[in-house]
Motif scaffolding. Structure first.
Motif, PDB file in Angstrom:
ATOM      1  N   UNK A   1      11.003  10.940  -0.749  1.00  0.00           N
ATOM      2  CA  UNK A   1      11.410  11.702  -1.934  1.00  0.00           C
ATOM      3  C   UNK A   1      11.601  10.782  -3.134  1.00  0.00           C
ATOM      4  N   UNK A   2      11.933   9.523  -2.856  1.00  0.00           N
ATOM      5  CA  UNK A   2      12.140   8.552  -3.937  1.00  0.00           C
ATOM      6  C   UNK A   2      10.857   8.298  -4.724  1.00  0.00           C
ATOM      7  N   UNK A   3       9.711   8.395  -4.044  1.00  0.00           N
ATOM      8  CA  UNK A   3       8.438   8.157  -4.735  1.00  0.00           C
ATOM      9  C   UNK A   3       7.602   9.441  -4.809  1.00  0.00           C
ATOM     10  N   UNK A   4       8.289  10.582  -4.786  1.00  0.00           N
ATOM     11  CA  UNK A   4       7.630  11.849  -5.085  1.00  0.00           C
ATOM     12  C   UNK A   4       6.752  12.422  -4.014  1.00  0.00           C
TER      13      UNK A   4
ATOM     14  N   UNK B   1       8.408   0.240   2.766  1.00  0.00           N
ATOM     15  CA  UNK B   1       9.000   0.006   1.454  1.00  0.00           C
ATOM     16  C   UNK B   1       8.598   1.108   0.482  1.00  0.00           C
ATOM     17  N   UNK B   2       9.502   1.429  -0.423  1.00  0.00           N
ATOM     18  CA  UNK B   2       9.209   2.332  -1.529  1.00  0.00           C
ATOM     19  C   UNK B   2       9.895   1.757  -2.758  1.00  0.00           C
TER      20      UNK B   2
ATOM     21  N   UNK C   1      14.419   0.029  -8.290  1.00  0.00           N
ATOM     22  CA  UNK C   1      15.067   0.089  -6.975  1.00  0.00           C
ATOM     23  C   UNK C   1      14.005  -0.021  -5.895  1.00  0.00           C
ATOM     24  N   UNK C   2      14.228  -0.940  -4.962  1.00  0.00           N
ATOM     25  CA  UNK C   2      13.353  -1.107  -3.803  1.00  0.00           C
ATOM     26  C   UNK C   2      14.080  -0.552  -2.584  1.00  0.00           C
ATOM     27  N   UNK C   3      13.494   0.452  -1.939  1.00  0.00           N
ATOM     28  CA  UNK C   3      14.058   1.036  -0.719  1.00  0.00           C
ATOM     29  C   UNK C   3      13.293   0.461   0.470  1.00  0.00           C
TER      30      UNK C   3
ATOM     31  N   UNK D   1       0.834  -1.192   0.000  1.00  0.00           N
ATOM     32  CA  UNK D   1       0.000   0.000   0.000  1.00  0.00           C
ATOM     33  C   UNK D   1       0.877   1.252   0.000  1.00  0.00           C
ATOM     34  N   UNK D   2       0.666   2.128  -0.967  1.00  0.00           N
ATOM     35  CA  UNK D   2       1.381   3.410  -1.075  1.00  0.00           C
ATOM     36  C   UNK D   2       2.886   3.233  -1.225  1.00  0.00           C
ATOM     37  N   UNK D   3       3.332   2.094  -1.755  1.00  0.00           N
ATOM     38  CA  UNK D   3       4.776   1.878  -1.917  1.00  0.00           C
ATOM     39  C   UNK D   3       5.306   2.466  -3.221  1.00  0.00           C
TER      40      UNK D   3
END
Length: 631
Positions: free
Chosen positions: A450-453, A468-469, A483-485, A364-366
């Motif tokens: 920031x990675x997913x805006x 997770x992002x 890339x998975x953070x 959810x929201x990743x």
């Protein structure tokens, strides 16, 4: 449209265990003996031994074992154990003793809940022949209040062992409640099909709609009938089915018509199953579901979902064929052509799965949302990449749900082991896994967001669980990598490192600190030492000589608040693509002091000038957690 199918399907029980319980003298043992021997016993022991009914006693040909129970208070513990092992429970009361009926709602049914027995309950009124004829009352009047209070009651029935009235029916209904339960299919209160049942039937309808015109033609309907029930429908039967639907669903609009000029619509198909269930013909709907691989939870049976055996330092990625299928799905459902899959369109994609797999963490929201709150094609594929990385079987299961018809086991590829990547000094992965460490208030969440805006927030909210992002990172030459953070809360590092394999799936570790806070820097370096030394302690660290001229890379200044990430995500992926570089190493037997000194001088430091007074970042490529096994 339904003739009983006796062939076993995935998810069907191979035997049924029915436990009979109730107050003393309510007719439990006589009920069992009469059902099995078809003779009323002149006397019965206090408790019968386990009783096996003939396999062919009922049409489903599933063996039934009936367990009698004691009514003695001192045997309550043993009775509770038997009830916990039951597939169905028969609760008895005596029709000539109203107090035993009251005991169902004051003791027996609450007791079942107390000991967490979650199986169908059949309430049986025994000794019907002894009830006072002057106190005749309908079973519905007697049982309706109890059934409202205790939804686990599947069926109520009255019987007489002495006069052989409705004795076989008792255990038929009990068996039926196990093999063809109402609960997963139908909401008794609203009198509607349950959502998961609707979603499964919708998928089955789509699979049977071979020409994809939104209706089952006579030929498609007949093929469906043969597949499920091994017998064709006669033309007159097809006409009859359609007539029933048309009478009940005349339809004022295109979407609520049960039948149109092309055939039976999804609305009509769902209506027929609701009608079967209302009429007590649950076996019809269950036969259909099981023929298409569903179990009692209305999910595909485990044997239909491939499992993948991965080494700790391997990961799973979708194959190019599976990715291409998902691209086509995205284009099919993203109707506007604006690269924005709206939430309703995403729900439509997963409307044939038991539920949307991305409604709960970690999915959810990743992924990054568009300005309109939807998903771009890259974000959609990123979510699938995340699911394949964390749970490849779940990813393949959901591919099947949304219509993927290829070989499920070939939809995922297992990557080369990371230790081999190091030897070959390159990685062929398309998805990289980055662990984000750092002390509290260091800016881990700001970096990940920031990675997913997501925007930067001045207010601080501590991270309690791993987050997770996932996003696509563009590299030079038009190359795209995912890339998975994975943000690790400061409080969660110890738990993570308690598992010796915890870093095996990590391609790169990033350590974040607040450059305006000296204690933040100190804690970040402590975390670094903990993580890097974990590799030595668990055997993931290679014990070879370290090059004296390894050097320290230049800092990477970033500002999450100002939106200046300084290509840090591209740098992370580039570092992950070259797994043989910047590995903090130590020879076996070196002291911890020497090791810590080595770690602190073989890393890439990243910080932000204090003048901006915001979040600083230290990103260290830590590959210490790489197992150097010989296998």
């Amino acid at each position: 449209m339904a003739k009983a199918a006796t062939k076993a399907h995935p998810g069907v029980k191979s035997a049924v265990r029915i436990v009979v319980a109730g107050d003393r003298g309510t007719g439990k043992s006589s009920l069992i003996v009469t059902a099995v021997s078809e003779t009323f016993p002149s006397s019965v022991p206090p408790v019968l031994p386990p009783t096996r009914m003939p396999d062919d006693f009922y049409p489903d040909r599933v063996p039934i074992t009936i367990i009698d129970t004691s009514s003695k208070v001192e045997d309550a513990g043993k009775v509770a154990e038997e009830l916990k092992r039951a597939d169905a429970v028969v609760l008895t009361y005596a029709c000539d003793r109203p107090e035993t009926l009251d005991r169902l709602s004051t003791f027996w049914l609450p007791e079942l809940r107390q000991i967490e027995v979650k199986v169908p309950v059949i309430v049986v009124g025994c000794k019907l022949d002894l009830r006072d004829e002057n106190q005749q009352v309908s079973l519905e009047q007697v049982m309706s209040p109890i059934m409202q209070q205790f939804r686990e009651i599947e069926t109520c029935i009255e019987c007489s062992a002495f006069k052989h009235i409705q004795i076989p029916e008792v255990f038929y209904y009990a068996q039926k409640a196990v093999l063809h339960p109402t609960g997963p299919l139908f909401d008794q209160e609203s009198q509607t099909l349950k959502p998961r049942c609707v979603r499964a039937l919708k998928r089955i309808f789509i699979l049977c709609d071979l020409d994809r015109d939104g209706a089952l033609s006579d030929a498609e309907l007949n093929e469906f009938q043969v597949k499920c029930f091994n017998a064709p429908l006669q033309p007159s039967e097809i006409v009859g089915v359609k007539r029933v639907v048309e009478e009940k669903l005349p339809g004022g609009g295109a979407n609520d018509m049960g039948v149109n000029d092309r055939g039976l619509t999804l609305t009509g198909f769902l209506f027929l199953h609701a009608l079967f269930i209302e009429k007590g013909r649950l076996e019809t709907t269950w036969t259909v579901l099981r023929k298409f691989g569903y179990n009692n939870d209305i999910k595909l049976s485990d044997e239909l979902i491939p499992t993948f055996k991965l080494a700790p330092d391997q990961s799973a990625e979708l194959t190019s064929e599976a990715v291409e299928y998902l691209r086509n799905i995205y284009e099919l459902f993203e109707s506007d052509g604006d690269n924005n899959l709206r939430p309703a369109e995403l729900e439509d994609i997963f409307s044939t799965a038991p539920e949307s797999p991305w409604d709960e963490p970690p999915y959810k929201d990743a992924a990054e949302k568009t300005a309109l709150g939807g998903l771009s094609a890259n974000a959609f594929l990123s979510e699938w990449a995340l699911m394949s990385l964390l749970d490849p079987s779940k990813a393949v299961e959901n591919l099947i749900y949304i219509g993927y018809s290829g070989d499920p086991s070939a939809a995922v590829r297992l990557t080369r082991r990371r230790r081999l990547d190091r030897k070959k000094q390159q990685s062929d992965r398309n998805v990289f896994h980055c662990f984000v460490f750092g002390p509290k208030k260091s800016g881990k969440s700001a970096l990940v967001n920031s990675f997913i805006g997501r925007p930067f927030y001045d207010s601080y909210a501590p991270t309690a669980e791993e987050i997770y992002a996932v996003n696509v990172v563009d590299l030079p030459g038009g190359i795209k990598k995912t890339l998975v953070m994975r943000e690790i809360p400061d409080d969660g590092v110890k738990k993570l490192l308690s598992n010796k394999e915890s870093l095996a799936s990590c391609d790169i570790a990033v350590f974040v600190y607040d450059s305006s806070d000296q204690s933040s820097w100190k804690r970040a370096t402590e975390l670094l030492v903990d993580v890097a030394s974990h590799g030595e302690d668990t055997g993931y660290e290679e014990s070879t000589r370290v090059s004296q001229d390894m050097g320290i890379e230049a800092p990477i200044p970033i500002s999450s608040k100002m939106g200046d990430t300084n290509n840090v995500f591209r740098r992370i992926v580039t570092a992950a693509e070259h797994p043989h570089l910047s590995i903090p190493e130590t020879e076996a037997g070196r002291s911890r002091k020497q090791y810590n000194r080595l770690v602190n001088h073989s890393l890439m430091f990243v910080s932000v000038g204090a003048a901006v007074a915001i979040v600083g970042l230290a990103a260290y490529r830590v590959y210490a957690a790489r197992k150097n096994s010989s296998g």
